[in-house]
Structures are given as structure tokens and as C-alpha cells.
Write an enzyme that holds these catalytic residues in place. Structure first.
Site, PDB file in Angstrom:
ATOM      1  N   LEU A 158       0.825  -1.210   0.000  1.00 38.15           N
ATOM      2  CA  LEU A 158       0.000   0.000   0.000  1.00 38.15           C
ATOM      3  C   LEU A 158       0.854   1.253   0.000  1.00 38.15           C
ATOM      4  O   LEU A 158       0.442   2.304  -0.463  1.00 38.15           O
ATOM      5  CB  LEU A 158      -0.896   0.029   1.238  1.00 38.15           C
ATOM      6  CG  LEU A 158      -2.000  -1.013   1.334  1.00 38.15           C
ATOM      7  CD1 LEU A 158      -2.642  -0.964   2.707  1.00 38.15           C
ATOM      8  CD2 LEU A 158      -3.044  -0.796   0.252  1.00 38.15           C
ATOM      9  N   GLY A 159       2.028   1.143   0.570  1.00 39.42           N
ATOM     10  CA  GLY A 159       2.884   2.322   0.633  1.00 39.42           C
ATOM     11  C   GLY A 159       4.141   2.022   1.410  1.00 39.42           C
ATOM     12  O   GLY A 159       4.305   0.954   1.991  1.00 39.42           O
ATOM     13  N   GLY A 190       6.886   3.837   4.142  1.00 40.27           N
ATOM     14  CA  GLY A 190       7.124   4.994   4.999  1.00 40.27           C
ATOM     15  C   GLY A 190       8.528   4.958   5.547  1.00 40.27           C
ATOM     16  O   GLY A 190       9.344   4.136   5.130  1.00 40.27           O
ATOM     17  N   GLY A 191       8.774   5.839   6.480  1.00 34.23           N
ATOM     18  CA  GLY A 191      10.112   5.946   7.025  1.00 34.23           C
ATOM     19  C   GLY A 191      10.598   4.676   7.696  1.00 34.23           C
ATOM     20  O   GLY A 191      11.791   4.408   7.736  1.00 34.23           O
ATOM     21  N   GLY A 204       9.289   1.375   7.356  1.00 31.94           N
ATOM     22  CA  GLY A 204       8.958   0.070   6.821  1.00 31.94           C
ATOM     23  C   GLY A 204       7.918   0.201   5.735  1.00 31.94           C
ATOM     24  O   GLY A 204       7.642   1.286   5.240  1.00 31.94           O
ATOM     25  N   LYS A 221       1.683  -3.076   8.796  1.00 33.69           N
ATOM     26  CA  LYS A 221       2.911  -2.284   8.685  1.00 33.69           C
ATOM     27  C   LYS A 221       4.058  -3.178   9.128  1.00 33.69           C
ATOM     28  O   LYS A 221       4.099  -3.641  10.262  1.00 33.69           O
ATOM     29  CB  LYS A 221       2.807  -1.072   9.601  1.00 33.69           C
ATOM     30  CG  LYS A 221       4.113  -0.339   9.745  1.00 33.69           C
ATOM     31  CD  LYS A 221       4.095   0.921   8.954  1.00 33.69           C
ATOM     32  CE  LYS A 221       5.510   1.490   8.886  1.00 33.69           C
ATOM     33  NZ  LYS A 221       5.656   2.527   7.922  1.00 33.69           N
ATOM     34  N   ASP A 263       2.886  15.192  13.206  1.00 38.22           N
ATOM     35  CA  ASP A 263       3.165  15.070  11.779  1.00 38.22           C
ATOM     36  C   ASP A 263       1.861  15.102  10.989  1.00 38.22           C
ATOM     37  O   ASP A 263       1.572  14.222  10.185  1.00 38.22           O
ATOM     38  CB  ASP A 263       3.935  13.775  11.518  1.00 38.22           C
ATOM     39  CG  ASP A 263       4.572  13.774  10.136  1.00 38.22           C
ATOM     40  OD1 ASP A 263       4.713  14.866   9.540  1.00 38.22           O
ATOM     41  OD2 ASP A 263       4.924  12.686   9.650  1.00 38.22           O
TER      42      ASP A 263
END
Ligand SMILES: *[C@@H]1O[C@H](CO)[C@@H](O)[C@H](O)[C@H]1NC(C)=O
Ligand SMILES: *[C@@H]1O[C@H](CO)[C@@H](O)[C@H](O)[C@H]1NC(C)=O
Ligand SMILES: *[C@@H]1O[C@H](CO)[C@@H](O)[C@H](O)[C@H]1NC(C)=O
Ligand SMILES: *[C@@H]1O[C@H](CO)[C@@H](O)[C@H](O)[C@H]1NC(C)=O
Ligand SMILES: *[C@@H]1O[C@H](CO)[C@@H](O)[C@H](O)[C@H]1NC(C)=O
Ligand SMILES: *[C@@H]1O[C@H](CO)[C@@H](O)[C@H](O)[C@H]1NC(C)=O
Length: 664
Positions: free
Chosen positions: A352-353, A355-356, A358, A379, A476
């Protein structure tokens, strides 16, 4: 390992299926338990709290009081407690009380020449503290000031080796409620501290239904006796804190001394949190909270980038796993192999994406009976990102308790062989930025959806800042961290960076990311000076999101029609000054928006973007402004100057602010 925890959870199942208002909670988690078959300081010290003077792990055992045998004077008037660091839910109501069963082996050792004293106790306590001067007759339980006071909230089983005025003799067990003057005592045939060190196995059991507390005791190695030594009906809810800690207390006297050792210890207790979730869900369904068949998604967990300390490997991961399992109300634990299956072996097509810390995958969990399945977001942390498990735990203790309809929910976790995975509700509509900027999604966000999204984010922020029992800053806030459920309701995700304000470790400097986290445009100006995230800096980020959603423009620097770099805020502020703020509204909306609402949001966005933190509205006002029950604060024509340190106390606009803002 001494701490072989039960993972008593079967494979996959999950959560909730709401079907014709019928709610099934599949698979209630097995009772938590721990089992120390011995004690090892390296492995166990961070699971236990050592209190008083002299308590420690030594010789493979808990030494509740000092344990030198050479210096008898230093053994005098010692007192201590050793408590399991994570609390448990003891009750939900009079009817619902947790049953538990604890088995331990004690050795109350003395040299033949010593007069044994004073005693050892199995203890349930409301916190991780010990009263001062709790030596001698006070057994590490109370002291001369607080003995008998109901605010102590302690219940204990004492193994008393020294007769005091309130005691029947110097060799008995007793049930102590807030006082060393026992509510019930039983004289013993066996000797608690005979001349030859003897280990006794003890069971303390509480039946939360019948409210009977029982104590069994026998020489170690012999089977548990049929009959309890002590049996007493007592409603623990009357006495103990809802969240209580388990452990041991002990003391020595002067000159009576002994070593108070616990060699093994196990505990099983009902997991009331699950039951309370169930109740909560039922209430939710009854009231009509739109619980959809299960959804989910992803956020990201922030892990401090500090150097990983010392040994890694299975030992550490087991300890971490143990601690995770013990977080109260912790979402359920999953097996790695099940998650592997759910994500098609973490296949690229399920990604799905990234990130910083993982990669996020979509996962599909089959129900036990294979009749239904559940989508989740998984995640998977890269190994390097788990550098400080203390920070990770600190983070998780906060995240897992956050519950709000506009927050992405953490539903589970897995920690095996050093691999950490977190499971979140899956959000079918992805993140907000995709809908604002990706060509294929351009028409999904009509005006009422945009308005609702911002209202949702504001209420989630208000919850984090004010309604949760610890103040939490998101740190954030940005469009890519706002996820959309199937109805395009906002769910704030990525609590990776959320930190409780009271733990003092919310410094931007610590992030060790490339520069300040968050994208340019979302970070409040003072953060570059203080390096700290605050509720006010969250509000600044929220202001950026508001402008972004109304204008469909990224808050960062962009080129305006004069080919000069402007931030979105500066551009909108300029339009506001020129009296044409409506020009900022996303052209793609055409005329399909409510003029008053759009203007209100733009002005709110500017107010939140005030360079001076103390001038920004607070979340409560923001929610009211969005609801239209409060007017937008007056926004001056020129953006006020950013001053550091902040001295300006009111909206002010000067020539210098003009030059500050508009000359690049
Ligand atoms: C604890 O572990 C020991 C051995 O490791 C085992 O004999 C004992 O039955 C366990 N106790 C519980 C309550 O699980
Ligand atoms: C523990 O504290 C008490 C009183 O504060 C003191 O008398 C005693 O000597 C201390 N014992 C040890 C082992 O430090
Ligand atoms: C008992 O403990 C409390 C809390 O630690 C302390 O304030 C009080 O002074 C102690 N009493 C005595 C007699 O030491
Ligand atoms: C019990 O303790 C509380 C808090 O420490 C105190 O306010 C109260 O006066 C005590 N009660 C008695 C009877 O000593
Ligand atoms: C202990 O408690 C009992 C009743 O619970 C009371 O009769 C007795 O006086 C108490 N003894 C002391 C020494 O406080
Ligand atoms: C607890 O007490 C209830 C009611 O007396 C009884 O039905 C139940 O079996 C008991 N539970 C255990 C584990 O003994």
C-alpha cells in the site's frame, strides 16, 4: 526462558462483523499469564519494579529484602517490594471481577542462630511505590502512618514469621486488607522459616464470580493439596484499584532477620479489557455508531533512531513480546505465519505504501470458518528501525489506547524473531493527498466531503490534545496521514510521531530523519527554533491541511503567477488582503461549494497559520468554528511577523512583517 508466555490465541479470526445489527466478537483472547521458572536480572529486570532498600534479583530468585548472609546488621530493618511492572484490570463492575491464579515458590531463609522476622507477603497494590519506614512489623505493606487506611488499596497474603501484638503467633498466614492487622489468619502446622531452608509452593486463587479467595501451601515438589489453608469471601472491588499491580513485599526487623526469597512465580488472570471492548462495541452498535464490516488501515509507528543497544536476537525479542502482551487492553497478537499468508507472503502487489520505518501491505485475514474475510493494513517494520525497544514500548502504550472515530485504529501486532508488525484498520479510500492531487481521483472530493473531512480531523485533534487522559501531540499532521474510510470520513493515522507531552521526549531533534519531519509547509516556524512539537504546532499543521483541502494546492513553496516563490499561506493571505480570498478556492469545484463555508475555512486556515504559536486558535474553538457556532477570529490583512522568542501578544501587523513575508 523463564517467561514463556502463553500465546494461547488461535490463528486468524478477528474482529467484528456487523450484520443486520448482530454483532459477533469472534475469539476472545485467552487469559494473560506469565510464568517465571527462575529469575535472571538481565532478562527480567525491566519486567519488574524493585522498591525499598535492598530488593533485587540474586541467586536466580527475587530477594524482596537485602540478601547478604555475612553482614547481619545490614539485614536489619530492611523492607522492599518487587512488583510486576504492568498493571491488570481487576474489575469492571461489582459483577465482573477478574479471577486469577498465582503460583509461587518461597524460601524464607534464616541461619539457625537467627530469630526469623518479620515476614513476606503476596501483594496487590494500586501503584509502584512503597511507604517509607515499612520495616519491622509493617512487612513492606504499610507504615505507622497509613496502616489501616482504606486509601492504601492493598490486599495481601502475609507469611508472618514474627508475632506482633495484633498477631496470633509467629508462624501464620493472613489475609491483609490495607493493614498488617489481618482480616483472617490461619495458624500453620508447617514452619515458615525452619532451621533448614525449606521451599514452599503457594497458590493464591481468586474466583471473580464467587468472590472467594483461597490460599494453598505445600512443600515444593508435592502436589497441590485438595483443601485450601485459607478461604475467605471478599469482593476485591471494594478494596483494590481497578488497575492494580501484583508482586511481593517483605521486611526484616531488629534483631529479627531472614532472607525473603521468591524462586518461581506464575500468574494467570482474566482479560477483562476484552470484555469491556465487547460491551463497548455492543453499546456502539445499539446507539447506531456506523460500524461497518470491518475496515482498516495504516499508520506508521515512530521509532527512535538511537543506537540499538547491546544484544539483539531472540532473548530481547521475547522480552519485548512479553511486555507487549502485557499492555493493558493491547490489541490482539497475531502469528507471523498468519500475516505472511494474509499478505500473500508480503507480495509487492499487496503493497500500500512505504514509509520511514517500513512498508505497509494490505492483508486479508480469513475467518476461522472461511466464510468471511477481513481486510487489514499491515505495517512491517524494517529491522533497523527497531532500535530502542523502550521507546517503542513507550510509544505503543500510548497509541494502543487511543480510540476515536476519526483515528485509525490499531487492531493487532506481531513480534516474532525480531520482526515487528502492526495491524491497522484498512482504509479503502487511501489517503487524502491522493484524492487532492492524483488525476484519477479528481472528482471524488466534492465540497461536503471536504468539509466533513476537515471537521473529522479537527475533532480527532481535539481528542488527542484534550480528551484523552494524557495530552498527545500528533507531530506530523499532513494530507498523506489523513486516511479516508469507505464513506470518505477522515481517519487520522500515523501516530508514529505521537508522543505524550509528559514524557519530555518530543523533540524534533531526536527524529534523526532528513531534516525536520513532515513536509515543508506543515511545520510551524517556532519548531525550527525549539525543535519541539506542541499542540500549537499541531494546529499550525492543521491550518496547512485546511488551506490545502480548500485550495487543492500543496502547502509548500510554489510559484505564483508573478513567478515568485510563495507558500500557500502567503498566497492565501495576500488574496485575503486584496479582498479576493475566494480566488483561492479549488477551481475544480466550479460553483459547487458553499461560499460562506469556504471563506470560513480559509480564514480559519490563516488563523491557524499565525506565526506566533500563542495566537493560534485551540482545537476546541476550531471545532466550533467549523461547526459554525463560533465566528472566525479576526485575521489581519498582513501576516504578522514571526518573532523569536515570541513577544507579541496580539495580532499585529507592521511594515516589517510585510517585508518579512513577501521578500523572499
Ligand atoms: C510454568 O512453567 C513450568 C516449567 O517451565 C511448568 O512446569 C509449569 O506448569 C508452568 N506453570 C504454569 C501455571 O503455566
Ligand atoms: C533500610 O532503611 C531503614 C530505614 O530507612 C534503615 O534503618 C535500614 O538500615 C535500611 N536497610 C538497608 C539494608 O539499607
Ligand atoms: C509512611 O509513608 C508515607 C509515604 O511514604 C510517609 O509520608 C510517612 O512519613 C511514613 N510514615 C512514617 C511514620 O515514616
Ligand atoms: C488516609 O490517607 C489519606 C491520604 O493519604 C489521608 O488524607 C487521610 O487523612 C487518611 N485517613 C486516616 C484516617 O488517617
Ligand atoms: C486488629 O483488628 C481487630 C479487628 O479487625 C481489632 O479487634 C484489633 O484491636 C486490631 N488490633 C490491633 C493491634 O490493631
Ligand atoms: C467460580 O465460582 C463460580 C460460582 O460459584 C463457579 O461456577 C465457577 O466454577 C468457579 N470458577 C472456578 C474457576 O473455580
Amino acid at each position: 526462558m523463564g517467561t514463556n508466555m502463553s500465546n494461547g490465541v488461535s490463528s486468524i479470526t478477528i474482529v467484528i462483523i456487523l450484520c443486520c445489527s448482530l454483532l459477533h466478537l469472534v475469539d476472545i483472547q485467552a487469559a494473560p499469564q506469565f510464568n517465571f521458572s527462575d529469575f535472571n536480572p538481565t532478562r527480567d529486570n525491566n519486567l519488574l519494579e524493585f522498591l525499598g532498600n535492598g530488593s533485587a534479583i540474586d541467586q536466580g530468585a527475587l530477594q524482596i529484602t537485602s540478601d547478604t548472609t555475612n553482614d547481619e546488621f545490614s539485614l536489619r530493618n530492611s523492607y522492599g517490594r518487587i512488583m510486576y511492572k504492568h498493571p491488570f484490570n481487576m474489575w469492571l463492575s461489582d459483577e465482573i471481577q477478574a479471577s486469577f491464579n498465582s503460583n509461587f515458590v518461597i524460601n524464607i531463609f534464616r541461619k539457625p542462630a537467627w530469630n526469623a522476622g518479620e515476614g513476606l507477603a503476596f501483594l496487590i497494590a494500586p501503584d509502584l511505590s512503597i511507604p517509607d519506614a515499612s520495616y519491622g512489623q509493617w512487612l513492606g505493606l504499610t507504615n505507622a502512618t497509613n496502616d489501616g487506611n482504606h486509601t492504601n488499596q492493598i490486599v495481601a497474603i502475609e507469611f508472618d514469621t514474627e508475632k506482633q501484638d495484633h498477631d496470633p503467633n509467629g508462624n501464620h498466614i493472613g489475609l491483609d486488607i490495607n493493614s498488617v492487622n489481618s482480616t483472617a489468619t490461619v495458624l500453620l502446622d508447617i514452619e515458615l522459616s525452619p532451621e533448614v531452608g525449606t521451599k514452599y509452593s503457594v497458590w493464591v486463587q481468586y474466583n471473580g464470580t464467587s468472590k472467594v479467595m483461597e490460599v494453598y501451601m505445600v512443600k515444593e515438589g508435592q502436589p497441590k493439596p485438595e483443601k485450601p489453608l485459607l478461604s475467605k469471601t471478599i469482593s476485591l472491588k471494594e478494596y483494590v484499584n481497578q488497575k492494580s499491580y501484583f508482586g511481593f513485599a517483605a521486611s526484616t526487623g531488629n534483631p529479627q532477620i531472614e532472607l525473603n526469597c521468591v524462586l518461581k512465580w506464575s500468574l494467570e488472570i482474566d482479560d477483562l479489557q476484552k470484555k469491556s471492548d465487547l460491551l463497548w462495541l455492543k453499546i456502539g452498535a445499539g446507539v447506531g455508531v456506523p460500524l461497518v464490516t470491518l475496515l482498516i488501515l495504516c499508520g506508521v509507528l515512530y521509532l527512535n533512531k538511537r543506537k540499538r543497544r547491546g544484544r539483539g536476537g531472540d532473548e530481547e525479542s521475547n522480552v519485548l513480546g512479553t511486555q507487549l502482551r502485557w499492555l493493558p487492553g493491547m490489541p490482539r497478537e497475531f502469528k507471523y505465519k498468519d500475516l505472511k499468508k494474509a499478505t500473500n507472503n508480503f507480495h509487492e502487489s499487496m503493497m500500500l505504501g512505504q514509509g520511514g520505518f517500513g512498508v505497509v501491505y494490505k492483508g486479508i485475514l480469513q475467518d476461522k470458518d472461511h466464510k468471511s474475510s477481513t481486510e487489514i493494513a499491515v505495517k512491517k517494520f524494517s529491522r533497523d528501525s527497531i532500535q530502542s525497544k523502550d521507546d517503542f514500548l513507550a510509544e505503543l502504550t500510548i497509541i494502543h489506547r487511543l480510540r476515536h472515530k476519526h483515528l485509525v485504529r490499531l487492531v493487532g501486532w506481531c513480534y516474532e524473531k525480531g520482526k515487528l508488525l502492526l495491524l491497522y484498520d484498512f482504509m479503502p479510500n487511501g489517503s487524502l493527498d491522493k484524492h487532492l492531487y492524483e488525476a484519477s481521483n479528481q472528482n471524488t472530493l466534492n465540497w461536503s466531503r471536504r468539509y466533513r473531512i476537515l471537521a473529522g480531523v479537527a475533532s480527532a485533534l481535539h481528542y488527542l490534545h484534550n480528551e484523552y487522559d494524557q495530552k498527545v501531540v500528533h507531530r506530523d499532521l499532513k494530507a498523506s496521514n489523513i486516511l479516508l474510510d469507505s464513506d470518505y470520513n477522515a481517519r487520522l493515522g500515523d501516530f508514529g510521531l505521537a508522543r505524550a507531552l509528559d514524557n519530555e521526549r518530543n523533540s524534533y531533534a531526536e527524529l534523526g530523519l532528513a531534516g525536520v519531519p513532515g513536509t515543508m509547509g506543515y511545520v510551524a516556524p517556532e519548531c525550527f527554533h525549539t525543535g519541539r512539537a506542541t499542540p500549537e504546532s499541531d494546529v499550525y499543521g492543521f491550518g496547512a491541511v485546511v488551506l490545502e483541502v480548500v485550495c487543492s494546492r500543496s502547502p509548500g513553496i510554489s510559484i505564483n503567477h508573478h513567478q515568485r516563490p510563495y507558500s500557500l499561506v502567503d498566497w492565501v493571505w495576500m488574496l485575503h488582503r486584496e479582498g479576493s480570498i475566494e480566488e483561492a478556492i479549488d477551481e475544480k469545484l466550479g460553483n459547487d461549494y458553499v461560499v460562506d463555508e469556504a471563506k470560513r475555512l480559509l480564514l480559519l486556515g490563516l488563523a491557524c497559520s499565525h506565526p506566533i504559536a500563542s495566537e493560534r486558535p485551540q482545537t476546541q474553538d476550531i471545532c466550533q468554528i467549523i461547526a459554525g457556532t463560533m465566528p472566525v477570529p479576526n485575521v489581519p490583512p498582513f501576516k504578522p511577523a514571526f518573532t523569536w522568542p515570541s513577544m507579541v501578544t496580539a495580532f499585529s501587523s507592521t511594515d516589517s512583517s510585510f517585508s518579512n513575508t513577501f521578500s523572499s
